[in-house]
Structure formats: C-alpha cells, structure tokens
Design a protein around this motif. Structure first.
Motif, PDB file in Angstrom:
ATOM      1  N   UNK A 121       0.780  -1.240   0.000  1.00 16.05           N
ATOM      2  CA  UNK A 121       0.000   0.000   0.000  1.00 16.05           C
ATOM      3  C   UNK A 121       0.809   1.285   0.000  1.00 16.05           C
ATOM      4  N   UNK A 122       2.087   1.231   0.424  1.00 20.63           N
ATOM      5  CA  UNK A 122       2.881   2.453   0.584  1.00 20.63           C
ATOM      6  C   UNK A 122       4.120   2.494  -0.320  1.00 20.63           C
ATOM      7  N   UNK A 123       4.837   1.365  -0.356  1.00 17.88           N
ATOM      8  CA  UNK A 123       6.134   1.342  -1.036  1.00 17.88           C
ATOM      9  C   UNK A 123       6.034   1.396  -2.554  1.00 17.88           C
ATOM     10  N   UNK A 174      -6.269  10.127   6.574  1.00 18.11           N
ATOM     11  CA  UNK A 174      -6.692   9.657   5.263  1.00 18.11           C
ATOM     12  C   UNK A 174      -5.976  10.368   4.130  1.00 18.11           C
ATOM     13  N   UNK A 175      -5.012  11.236   4.477  1.00 19.61           N
ATOM     14  CA  UNK A 175      -4.246  11.957   3.454  1.00 19.61           C
ATOM     15  C   UNK A 175      -3.450  10.983   2.590  1.00 19.61           C
ATOM     16  N   UNK A 176      -2.959   9.931   3.225  1.00 16.75           N
ATOM     17  CA  UNK A 176      -2.218   8.899   2.497  1.00 16.75           C
ATOM     18  C   UNK A 176      -2.971   7.585   2.605  1.00 16.75           C
ATOM     19  N   UNK A 177      -2.894   6.789   1.585  1.00 19.39           N
ATOM     20  CA  UNK A 177      -2.354   7.057   0.251  1.00 19.39           C
ATOM     21  C   UNK A 177      -3.217   8.088  -0.487  1.00 19.39           C
ATOM     22  N   UNK A 234      -5.656   9.868  -2.582  1.00 14.16           N
ATOM     23  CA  UNK A 234      -6.841   9.360  -3.263  1.00 14.16           C
ATOM     24  C   UNK A 234      -7.084   7.882  -3.001  1.00 14.16           C
ATOM     25  N   UNK A 235      -6.456   7.358  -1.973  1.00 14.87           N
ATOM     26  CA  UNK A 235      -6.470   5.927  -1.645  1.00 14.87           C
ATOM     27  C   UNK A 235      -6.181   5.077  -2.888  1.00 14.87           C
ATOM     28  N   UNK A 236      -5.204   5.542  -3.628  1.00  9.88           N
ATOM     29  CA  UNK A 236      -4.770   4.914  -4.881  1.00  9.88           C
ATOM     30  C   UNK A 236      -4.480   3.423  -4.723  1.00  9.88           C
ATOM     31  N   UNK A 237      -3.904   3.037  -3.589  1.00 16.41           N
ATOM     32  CA  UNK A 237      -3.536   1.630  -3.379  1.00 16.41           C
ATOM     33  C   UNK A 237      -4.587   0.869  -2.571  1.00 16.41           C
ATOM     34  N   UNK A 238      -5.740   1.501  -2.335  1.00 24.65           N
ATOM     35  CA  UNK A 238      -6.893   0.858  -1.678  1.00 24.65           C
ATOM     36  C   UNK A 238      -6.576   0.316  -0.290  1.00 24.65           C
ATOM     37  N   UNK A 239      -5.935   1.157   0.535  1.00 30.60           N
ATOM     38  CA  UNK A 239      -5.671   0.821   1.931  1.00 30.60           C
ATOM     39  C   UNK A 239      -7.008   0.667   2.644  1.00 30.60           C
ATOM     40  N   UNK A 240      -7.219  -0.469   3.291  1.00 31.32           N
ATOM     41  CA  UNK A 240      -8.490  -0.709   3.981  1.00 31.32           C
ATOM     42  C   UNK A 240      -8.490  -0.017   5.341  1.00 31.32           C
ATOM     43  N   UNK A 241      -9.668   0.153   5.933  1.00 33.12           N
ATOM     44  CA  UNK A 241      -9.763   0.758   7.262  1.00 33.12           C
ATOM     45  C   UNK A 241      -9.002  -0.080   8.280  1.00 33.12           C
TER      46      UNK A 241
END
Length: 103
Positions: free
Chosen positions: A35-37, A78-81, A83-90
């Motif tokens: 989700x980040x790297x 919620x700033x990252x990622x 636009x939640x580009x990598x679809x990080x779940x809650x």
C-alpha cells in the motif's frame, strides 16, 4: 535449568512481552510494501512516480520509525495514500497507525 523464563531468548518471547515482534514486523511490512512502497520506495513502481513523494522512503521498519510522526498523521487523516490509490483498507489503516505509534 535452561527452561526458566529468564533464559528464554527473545525469539521465543510472546507478543505479550514484545510489543513489536518479528511477526508483527512481517505482517505490517506486507501492508507497507503493498500500500505504501509502490510510491515510497527508492525506485517507485507506481506509474507516474519517478521518485518517492517528499523523499520519504518506506521499505523497512527503520524507515517507518524515521518517519513515524508523518506516517501516523497522514494515515490517520486519510491523506495517504493519495486518493487511496492503493486501496488501503480501514483495518490496514488502523494496523499501520497502531504499529507505527509503537515504534
């Protein structure tokens, strides 16, 4: 007797005695790498990213510790990622904040 609790190596300690264990590192780093790297790597794989945003590289637990305050704030808000580009779940978001806060 080598079986006394005092002589048990750290590798044998439970999550109760070690807030950050190797398995916790492995689990959270799986989330970080997924989700980040993709953006926050020395060589980002995410299309459109030639370099890690703000020069922040997140590839190891040490990287996470270095950028702890920024990670906690960015993930909590919620700033990252972006636009939640990598679809990080809650759930992953909560795990990241809890893990990083403990570093």
């Amino acid at each position: 007797d080598n079986n006394t609790p005092e002589s048990v190596s750290d590798k044998g300690a439970t999550a109760d005695t070690l807030p950050v264990s190797a398995s916790a590192d492995d689990a959270i780093m799986g989330v970080v790498h997924t989700r980040c790297s993709t953006c926050h790597a020395a060589q980002p794989t995410q299309q459109g990213f030639a370099a890690p945003p703000a020069g922040i590289i997140l590839q190891t637990p040490t990287d996470m510790k270095i950028h702890k305050a920024k990670i906690v704030t960015a993930v909590q808000t919620g700033y990252m990622p972006l636009g939640n580009l990598t679809q990080l779940t809650d759930a992953e978001r909560q795990q990241l904040v809890a893990y990083t806060s403990g570093l």
